[in-house]
Design an enzyme around this catalytic site. Structure first.
Site, short mmCIF file in Angstrom:
data_model
loop_
_atom_site.label_atom_id
_atom_site.label_comp_id
_atom_site.label_asym_id
_atom_site.label_seq_id
_atom_site.Cartn_x
_atom_site.Cartn_y
_atom_site.Cartn_z
N GLU A 51 4.28 -35.89 -20.62
CA GLU A 51 3.27 -35.74 -19.57
C GLU A 51 2.52 -34.45 -19.86
O GLU A 51 3.13 -33.39 -20.03
CB GLU A 51 3.92 -35.64 -18.19
CG GLU A 51 4.51 -36.94 -17.69
CD GLU A 51 5.16 -36.78 -16.32
OE1 GLU A 51 5.05 -35.68 -15.73
OE2 GLU A 51 5.79 -37.75 -15.86
N ASP A 62 2.25 -28.84 -6.59
CA ASP A 62 3.03 -28.09 -7.58
C ASP A 62 3.49 -26.75 -7.04
O ASP A 62 2.80 -26.08 -6.28
CB ASP A 62 2.20 -27.87 -8.85
CG ASP A 62 1.92 -29.17 -9.57
OD1 ASP A 62 2.90 -29.88 -9.84
OD2 ASP A 62 0.76 -29.48 -9.84
#
Length: 279
Positions: A51, A62
């Site tokens: 990824e 995040d």
């Protein structure tokens, strides 16, 4: 869709009786050259799927490590066009390892959806994870991506109930990404028993592989997740390893090897789960 690199890689790992190791790194972190060197080194270290984060100024899903990685990349001049170029450079030497672009819709929207899909496909991108586009917005990017031949990977979470799960899975392809904790990336370690139950529940709704991420940091974590999941996703631990390898914000001779060392450890943890299951 015809079979993709992602499909083939998960099938190959399944034939080996183990979960896939899915590694997340941020494109352009800490600089373009080092980022490419890390990418090239990941498969040999044990990464089955990569990824690649698309740097963005406001990564709301995040935690601090990935936020910091994105800011380092942006400061080094990384943008979406350069991220696609990075995939192209990686793909020139690796025709097999699946690459998934992960991030947020804003940079894609600004770049232009049609242009983005065309360039990503030509560069060798295999799939997309766009965390801020819910199923209700599938015509925006998901459906055009699928039509172009790119897997569109959706996230399921501990709060995705029985009514919502079929909606989430409807246009998902490649694999399902199960978020093992309620919160942001890089948080506390998951409850592995709960993860096992959640994976079983998702599998009752789909034949797609289920990969588990968020909070997975160590070989022991990877081994525990791999007992039930088809894939183990690790990101924050890797980008934080990049950070701790830097001196005055710059890459050192240890940056690439620091990342590959932890990837080897995680890969060994996954293989330990396979060995334990065989006993």
């Amino acid at each position: 869709m015809s079979q993709t690199r992602i499909d083939r890689r998960f099938a190959a790992c399944r034939s080996e009786g183990r979960a896939a190791l899915v590694t997340f790194v941020m494109a352009g972190d800490p600089d373009p050259a080092t980022s490419l060197a890390i990418l090239k080194a990941l498969p040999e270290a044990g990464a089955d799927v990569i990824e690649l984060g698309m740097p963005f100024t406001d990564p709301m899903a995040d935690g601090a490590p990935i936020q910091a990685a994105g800011l380092r990349a942006l400061a080094a001049g990384q943008d979406l066009a350069k991220t696609i170029d990075l995939v192209r450079a990686f793909r020139a030497g690796d025709p097999d390892t699946p690459v998934v672009l992960m991030g947020y819709y804003n940079p894609i929207y600004v770049h232009g959806v049609d242009r983005f899909l065309s360039e990503a496909l030509a560069a060798g991108v295999d799939g997309l994870i766009v965390v801020d586009l819910p199923p209700e917005e599938d015509p925006e990017l998901c459906l055009p991506a699928l039509a172009a031949g790119l897997n569109f990977i959706r996230l399921a979470t501990p709060t995705t109930d029985e009514a919502r799960l079929p909606v989430v899975l409807r246009n998902t392809s490649g694999f399902v990404y199960y978020v093992s904790v309620t919160g942001i990336t890089g948080g506390a370690a998951p409850d592995f028993n709960a993860v096992g139950r959640a994976v079983s529940r998702i599998k009752s709704h789909t034949d797609l592989p289920v990969a588990v991420g968020f909070g997975v940091k160590t070989a022991a974590h990877a081994e525990a997740v791999a007992r039930n999941a088809d894939g183990v996703v690790v990101g924050s631990a890797l980008v934080d390893t990049v950070r701790t390898s830097l001196v005055d914000g710059r890459a050192t001779e240890k940056t690439v090897s620091a990342v590959t060392d932890i990837v080897r450890s995680l890969s060994a943890g996954i293989r330990a789960a396979r060995a334990a299951a065989a006993e």
